[in-house]
Design a protein around this motif. Sequence first.
Motif, PDB file in Angstrom:
ATOM      1  N   GLU A 168       1.316 -33.194 -58.573  1.00  0.00           N
ATOM      2  CA  GLU A 168       0.872 -32.585 -57.320  1.00  0.00           C
ATOM      3  C   GLU A 168      -0.094 -31.425 -57.590  1.00  0.00           C
ATOM      4  OE1 GLU A 168       4.672 -33.351 -54.370  1.00  0.00           O
ATOM      5  OE2 GLU A 168       4.764 -31.673 -55.793  1.00  0.00           O
ATOM      6  N   LEU A 169       0.193 -30.663 -58.628  1.00  0.00           N
ATOM      7  CA  LEU A 169      -0.683 -29.555 -58.993  1.00  0.00           C
ATOM      8  C   LEU A 169      -2.045 -30.069 -59.448  1.00  0.00           C
ATOM      9  CD1 LEU A 169      -0.792 -26.489 -59.217  1.00  0.00           C
ATOM     10  CD2 LEU A 169       0.045 -26.714 -61.562  1.00  0.00           C
ATOM     11  N   ALA A 170      -2.049 -31.159 -60.207  1.00  0.00           N
ATOM     12  CA  ALA A 170      -3.308 -31.765 -60.643  1.00  0.00           C
ATOM     13  C   ALA A 170      -4.091 -32.316 -59.456  1.00  0.00           C
ATOM     14  CB  ALA A 170      -3.034 -32.870 -61.664  1.00  0.00           C
ATOM     15  N   GLU A 171      -3.384 -32.885 -58.488  1.00  0.00           N
ATOM     16  CA  GLU A 171      -4.044 -33.402 -57.292  1.00  0.00           C
ATOM     17  C   GLU A 171      -4.609 -32.265 -56.439  1.00  0.00           C
ATOM     18  OE1 GLU A 171      -3.076 -36.125 -53.359  1.00  0.00           O
ATOM     19  OE2 GLU A 171      -1.633 -36.038 -54.992  1.00  0.00           O
ATOM     20  N   LEU A 172      -3.848 -31.193 -56.313  1.00  0.00           N
ATOM     21  CA  LEU A 172      -4.283 -30.042 -55.527  1.00  0.00           C
ATOM     22  C   LEU A 172      -5.537 -29.402 -56.113  1.00  0.00           C
ATOM     23  CD1 LEU A 172      -3.803 -27.826 -53.344  1.00  0.00           C
ATOM     24  CD2 LEU A 172      -2.383 -26.662 -55.042  1.00  0.00           C
ATOM     25  N   THR A 173      -5.542 -29.221 -57.424  1.00  0.00           N
ATOM     26  CA  THR A 173      -6.654 -28.521 -58.066  1.00  0.00           C
ATOM     27  C   THR A 173      -7.788 -29.443 -58.483  1.00  0.00           C
ATOM     28  OG1 THR A 173      -5.625 -28.718 -60.248  1.00  0.00           O
ATOM     29  CG2 THR A 173      -5.117 -26.733 -58.965  1.00  0.00           C
ATOM     30  N   GLY A 174      -7.473 -30.728 -58.669  1.00  0.00           N
ATOM     31  CA  GLY A 174      -8.476 -31.651 -59.194  1.00  0.00           C
ATOM     32  C   GLY A 174      -8.689 -31.470 -60.680  1.00  0.00           C
ATOM     33  N   LYS A 206      -6.686 -31.157 -64.763  1.00  0.00           N
ATOM     34  CA  LYS A 206      -5.493 -31.410 -65.570  1.00  0.00           C
ATOM     35  C   LYS A 206      -5.254 -30.311 -66.597  1.00  0.00           C
ATOM     36  CE  LYS A 206      -5.172 -36.313 -64.923  1.00  0.00           C
ATOM     37  NZ  LYS A 206      -3.835 -36.828 -64.731  1.00  0.00           N
ATOM     38  N   GLN A 207      -6.307 -29.645 -67.032  1.00  0.00           N
ATOM     39  CA  GLN A 207      -6.153 -28.560 -67.998  1.00  0.00           C
ATOM     40  C   GLN A 207      -5.600 -27.318 -67.301  1.00  0.00           C
ATOM     41  OE1 GLN A 207     -10.016 -27.958 -69.712  1.00  0.00           O
ATOM     42  NE2 GLN A 207      -9.728 -29.572 -71.233  1.00  0.00           N
ATOM     43  N   ARG A 208      -4.666 -26.649 -67.973  1.00  0.00           N
ATOM     44  CA  ARG A 208      -3.995 -25.496 -67.378  1.00  0.00           C
ATOM     45  C   ARG A 208      -4.975 -24.397 -66.979  1.00  0.00           C
ATOM     46  NH1 ARG A 208       0.896 -24.919 -71.743  1.00  0.00           N
ATOM     47  NH2 ARG A 208       1.679 -27.038 -71.480  1.00  0.00           N
ATOM     48  N   ALA A 209      -5.892 -24.052 -67.863  1.00  0.00           N
ATOM     49  CA  ALA A 209      -6.836 -22.966 -67.572  1.00  0.00           C
ATOM     50  C   ALA A 209      -7.703 -23.301 -66.356  1.00  0.00           C
ATOM     51  CB  ALA A 209      -7.709 -22.681 -68.788  1.00  0.00           C
ATOM     52  N   ARG A 210      -8.087 -24.543 -66.242  1.00  0.00           N
ATOM     53  CA  ARG A 210      -8.910 -24.944 -65.090  1.00  0.00           C
ATOM     54  C   ARG A 210      -8.075 -25.012 -63.809  1.00  0.00           C
ATOM     55  NH1 ARG A 210     -13.601 -28.982 -67.206  1.00  0.00           N
ATOM     56  NH2 ARG A 210     -14.281 -27.624 -68.890  1.00  0.00           N
ATOM     57  N   GLN A 211      -6.795 -25.363 -63.935  1.00  0.00           N
ATOM     58  CA  GLN A 211      -5.911 -25.337 -62.768  1.00  0.00           C
ATOM     59  C   GLN A 211      -5.759 -23.905 -62.263  1.00  0.00           C
ATOM     60  OE1 GLN A 211      -2.338 -27.235 -64.244  1.00  0.00           O
ATOM     61  NE2 GLN A 211      -2.957 -29.242 -63.455  1.00  0.00           N
ATOM     62  N   VAL A 212      -5.579 -22.975 -63.189  1.00  0.00           N
ATOM     63  CA  VAL A 212      -5.446 -21.562 -62.822  1.00  0.00           C
ATOM     64  C   VAL A 212      -6.708 -21.085 -62.119  1.00  0.00           C
ATOM     65  CG1 VAL A 212      -5.301 -19.226 -63.775  1.00  0.00           C
ATOM     66  CG2 VAL A 212      -3.735 -20.995 -64.582  1.00  0.00           C
ATOM     67  N   ALA A 213      -7.879 -21.427 -62.653  1.00  0.00           N
ATOM     68  CA  ALA A 213      -9.142 -21.020 -62.031  1.00  0.00           C
ATOM     69  C   ALA A 213      -9.277 -21.612 -60.628  1.00  0.00           C
ATOM     70  CB  ALA A 213     -10.315 -21.442 -62.910  1.00  0.00           C
ATOM     71  N   GLN A 255       6.239 -21.556 -70.286  1.00  0.00           N
ATOM     72  CA  GLN A 255       5.529 -22.594 -71.035  1.00  0.00           C
ATOM     73  C   GLN A 255       4.019 -22.490 -70.855  1.00  0.00           C
ATOM     74  OE1 GLN A 255       7.316 -26.087 -69.390  1.00  0.00           O
ATOM     75  NE2 GLN A 255       9.072 -26.020 -70.799  1.00  0.00           N
ATOM     76  N   GLY A 256       3.570 -21.484 -70.097  1.00  0.00           N
ATOM     77  CA  GLY A 256       2.140 -21.286 -69.889  1.00  0.00           C
ATOM     78  C   GLY A 256       1.548 -22.149 -68.781  1.00  0.00           C
ATOM     79  N   ARG A 257       2.392 -22.747 -67.961  1.00  0.00           N
ATOM     80  CA  ARG A 257       1.921 -23.607 -66.866  1.00  0.00           C
ATOM     81  C   ARG A 257       1.895 -22.821 -65.555  1.00  0.00           C
ATOM     82  NH1 ARG A 257       2.162 -29.082 -68.140  1.00  0.00           N
ATOM     83  NH2 ARG A 257       3.300 -29.534 -70.062  1.00  0.00           N
ATOM     84  N   PRO A 258       0.882 -23.066 -64.717  1.00  0.00           N
ATOM     85  CA  PRO A 258       0.891 -22.439 -63.396  1.00  0.00           C
ATOM     86  C   PRO A 258       1.949 -23.096 -62.507  1.00  0.00           C
ATOM     87  CG  PRO A 258      -1.030 -23.867 -63.643  1.00  0.00           C
ATOM     88  CD  PRO A 258      -0.323 -23.846 -64.965  1.00  0.00           C
ATOM     89  N   VAL A 259       2.700 -22.296 -61.781  1.00  0.00           N
ATOM     90  CA  VAL A 259       3.769 -22.777 -60.922  1.00  0.00           C
ATOM     91  C   VAL A 259       3.481 -22.323 -59.495  1.00  0.00           C
ATOM     92  CG1 VAL A 259       6.251 -22.683 -60.468  1.00  0.00           C
ATOM     93  CG2 VAL A 259       5.420 -22.652 -62.821  1.00  0.00           C
ATOM     94  N   VAL A 260       3.487 -23.292 -58.566  1.00  0.00           N
ATOM     95  CA  VAL A 260       3.202 -23.017 -57.161  1.00  0.00           C
ATOM     96  C   VAL A 260       4.437 -23.368 -56.337  1.00  0.00           C
ATOM     97  CG1 VAL A 260       1.737 -23.615 -55.186  1.00  0.00           C
ATOM     98  CG2 VAL A 260       0.753 -23.535 -57.486  1.00  0.00           C
ATOM     99  N   ALA A 261       4.859 -22.456 -55.483  1.00  0.00           N
ATOM    100  CA  ALA A 261       6.016 -22.706 -54.620  1.00  0.00           C
ATOM    101  C   ALA A 261       5.649 -23.741 -53.558  1.00  0.00           C
ATOM    102  CB  ALA A 261       6.468 -21.413 -53.957  1.00  0.00           C
ATOM    103  N   ARG A 262       6.496 -24.727 -53.418  1.00  0.00           N
ATOM    104  CA  ARG A 262       6.285 -25.781 -52.425  1.00  0.00           C
ATOM    105  C   ARG A 262       6.280 -25.203 -51.008  1.00  0.00           C
ATOM    106  NH1 ARG A 262       6.360 -30.965 -52.892  1.00  0.00           N
ATOM    107  NH2 ARG A 262       7.217 -30.924 -54.986  1.00  0.00           N
ATOM    108  N   SER A 263       7.048 -24.148 -50.779  1.00  0.00           N
ATOM    109  CA  SER A 263       7.145 -23.563 -49.439  1.00  0.00           C
ATOM    110  C   SER A 263       5.802 -23.032 -48.948  1.00  0.00           C
ATOM    111  CB  SER A 263       8.181 -22.440 -49.419  1.00  0.00           C
ATOM    112  OG  SER A 263       7.782 -21.382 -50.259  1.00  0.00           O
ATOM    113  N   PHE A 264       4.876 -22.764 -49.854  1.00  0.00           N
ATOM    114  CA  PHE A 264       3.541 -22.305 -49.442  1.00  0.00           C
ATOM    115  C   PHE A 264       2.852 -23.367 -48.598  1.00  0.00           C
ATOM    116  CE2 PHE A 264      -1.054 -21.792 -50.094  1.00  0.00           C
ATOM    117  CZ  PHE A 264      -1.202 -20.498 -49.620  1.00  0.00           C
ATOM    118  N   PHE A 265       3.149 -24.639 -48.838  1.00  0.00           N
ATOM    119  CA  PHE A 265       2.486 -25.734 -48.136  1.00  0.00           C
ATOM    120  C   PHE A 265       3.358 -26.420 -47.089  1.00  0.00           C
ATOM    121  CE2 PHE A 265       0.412 -25.374 -52.246  1.00  0.00           C
ATOM    122  CZ  PHE A 265      -0.898 -25.213 -51.842  1.00  0.00           C
ATOM    123  N   ASP A 266       4.656 -26.176 -47.110  1.00  0.00           N
ATOM    124  CA  ASP A 266       5.575 -26.874 -46.209  1.00  0.00           C
ATOM    125  C   ASP A 266       5.445 -26.457 -44.759  1.00  0.00           C
ATOM    126  OD1 ASP A 266       6.596 -28.436 -48.174  1.00  0.00           O
ATOM    127  OD2 ASP A 266       8.476 -27.346 -48.382  1.00  0.00           O
ATOM    128  N   GLY A 267       5.150 -25.209 -44.484  1.00  0.00           N
ATOM    129  CA  GLY A 267       5.075 -24.735 -43.118  1.00  0.00           C
ATOM    130  C   GLY A 267       6.427 -24.462 -42.498  1.00  0.00           C
TER     131      GLY A 267
END
Length: 94
Positions: A7-13, A15-22, A36-48
């Motif tokens: 889902e994070l890869a789909e949201l950001t377009g 796959k690389q962590r640094a590019r996802q963060v950007a 682990q150095g991965r960006p983590v996004v709370a699902r509640s931000f998008f759930d409404g």
Amino acid sequence: MFLTDDELAELTGRKQRARQVAALRAQGVPFVINAQGRPVVARSFFDGRPGSAAAAQPATPWRSNKLTQPGSRGRHGSKTDRQSQPAGRHARAA
């Protein structure tokens, strides 16, 4: 609770962590970097759901009231304003 890696890869377009963060920063999506150095996004931000960031009203960005008041020149005034003021004790004789 959190977006999956897919889902994070789909949201950001990306796959690389640094590019996802950007991409997340550019989109204004709040995230944290886990152990682990991965960006983590709370699902509640998008759930409404009530209490989630998506359900909250967008905040009005801060804007100085000095820029909206007529006749306001800020702290020191502009260069042209200073030149048009009467000469003080530091003025040079012409």
